[in-house]
Design an enzyme around this catalytic site. Structure first.
Site, mmCIF file in Angstrom:
data_model
loop_
_atom_site.group_PDB
_atom_site.id
_atom_site.type_symbol
_atom_site.label_atom_id
_atom_site.label_comp_id
_atom_site.label_asym_id
_atom_site.label_seq_id
_atom_site.Cartn_x
_atom_site.Cartn_y
_atom_site.Cartn_z
ATOM 1 N N VAL A 52 32.987 35.659 -11.691
ATOM 2 C CA VAL A 52 31.989 35.736 -11.749
ATOM 3 C C VAL A 52 31.904 37.104 -12.798
ATOM 4 O O VAL A 52 32.960 37.722 -12.761
ATOM 5 C CB VAL A 52 32.074 36.619 -10.250
ATOM 6 C CG1 VAL A 52 29.837 37.150 -10.821
ATOM 7 C CG2 VAL A 52 31.138 35.417 -9.319
ATOM 8 N N LYS A 53 31.154 36.589 -13.969
ATOM 9 C CA LYS A 53 30.296 37.310 -14.967
ATOM 10 C C LYS A 53 29.151 39.009 -14.196
ATOM 11 O O LYS A 53 28.117 37.977 -14.084
ATOM 12 C CB LYS A 53 29.766 36.589 -15.809
ATOM 13 C CG LYS A 53 30.095 38.202 -16.868
ATOM 14 C CD LYS A 53 29.515 37.303 -18.597
ATOM 15 C CE LYS A 53 28.916 38.032 -19.687
ATOM 16 N NZ LYS A 53 28.350 37.585 -20.329
ATOM 17 N N THR A 54 29.418 39.639 -14.457
ATOM 18 C CA THR A 54 27.819 40.435 -13.358
ATOM 19 C C THR A 54 27.779 42.036 -14.247
ATOM 20 O O THR A 54 29.095 42.304 -15.411
ATOM 21 C CB THR A 54 27.964 40.488 -12.242
ATOM 22 O OG1 THR A 54 26.572 41.276 -11.721
ATOM 23 C CG2 THR A 54 28.912 41.730 -11.556
ATOM 24 N N ASP A 62 33.313 41.326 -20.681
ATOM 25 C CA ASP A 62 33.014 39.965 -21.465
ATOM 26 C C ASP A 62 31.705 40.800 -22.234
ATOM 27 O O ASP A 62 31.078 40.823 -22.174
ATOM 28 C CB ASP A 62 32.150 39.078 -20.437
ATOM 29 C CG ASP A 62 31.752 37.836 -21.759
ATOM 30 O OD1 ASP A 62 32.723 38.172 -23.216
ATOM 31 O OD2 ASP A 62 30.884 37.012 -20.782
#
Length: 298
Positions: free
Chosen positions: A202-204, A251
């Protein structure tokens, strides 16, 4: 020959060494297939267990954003320092040399531009093209609380199914609309939904208060988005705090390619992520590398 003559004395079965059965190093990955974990090992460095992803996919809804006007000029020199590129298939095919050995995360959802409702996304790539491009993962954005929440969650589940079928990880990206509060409570909700519905990681976003509860309550790896452009020292502090509180990497896009010295900045970020370098020491490196670069260009 020994095998033909059945000379067992010439063979060594290492009877005193038990066969190892090592678990894959990423959290939540013990039940994944070999192909899936092999692709993840192109994204996450097996030595540190973390990743520095370079996000250059902004053009899929923003067009030529500042710093991405010429990907060949501004981004390609940074590739040796990126574990992974996050980008669209159009930029990958047209500009990225096939000799790039890092991971490729394909932006796999899209549709609206910045002129429309951003949550109205659809799946924007076919799994066959993902395989054809040898991608390491597919990135799909979900808008929890957005106008088209259910549609974007369906996009995620559809890509998870396809990814599981063909051994390709799915990155669930938690988008935050203008009307939503970016806090730990919301991010816990969005990240957990991604993981519960099968996202491989997951990217958050990082938040100052309670971020460790976001990473603790998500059973799969989390990487943080760089977000808006910050002064270099602040960006390094954000990266440091995020990995110290459980994120397995960053990221980053604008905080690298919009920096005064992008090549120095991505190397400084690597020091924080992979070597646990303090933000101040990484910033000192950034200043030194920036100065040396300017002297070479003079």
């Amino acid at each position: 020959m020994a095998d033909i003559d059945n000379n067992t004395d010439a063979k060594n079965f290492y009877l005193n060494i038990p066969q190892k059965n090592e678990a894959f190093f990423l959290k939540g990955s013990n039940s994944l297939d070999w192909g899936m974990t092999n692709r993840l090992s192109r994204i996450f460095n097996p030595k540190s267990g973390r990743t520095v992803m370079l996000a250059v996919d902004h053009g899929y809804f923003q067009g030529p954003a500042t710093g991405l006007e010429r990907v060949d000029v501004n981004i390609l020199p940074l590739l040796p320092y990126a574990d992974t590129l996050m980008l669209t298939r159009g930029i990958l095919r047209s500009l990225v040399p096939p000799s790039f050995a890092g991971g490729i995360v394909l932006r796999s959802s899209g549709g609206p531009s910045i002129l429309k409702e951003l949550s109205n996304e659809q799946i924007a790539v076919d799994i066959e093209d993902v395989l054809r491009l040898n991608a390491s993962a597919m990135a799909v954005q979900i808008f929890v609380g957005g106008a088209f929440e259910t549609q974007t969650v369906h996009n995620l589940t559809r890509l998870v199914d396809l990814g599981n079928r063909y051994g390709v990880p799915t990155l669930g990206v938690t988008a935050v609309g203008k009307e939503l509060v970016r806090d730990a409570k919301y991010l816990r909700l969005a990240c957990r939904i991604c993981a519960e519905l099968g996202a491989t990681y997951v990217k958050t976003y990082f938040v100052e208060e309670g971020f460790e509860t976001v990473t603790a309550s998500c059973p799969v790896p989390i990487v943080i988005a760089g977000g808006k452009k910050l002064p270099e020292l602040e960006a390094l502090k954000m990266a440091y705090r995020s990995v110290q509180q459980g994120a397995l990497g960053v990221d980053m896009g604008r905080n690298i390619f919009q920096s005064e010295a992008p090549m120095a900045m991505i190397q400084a970020v690597r020091r924080v992520v992979h070597e646990n370098e303090t933000p101040q020491r990484a910033y000192d490196f950034f200043l030194s590398a920036k100065s040396e670069s300017r002297e070479r260009q003079a």
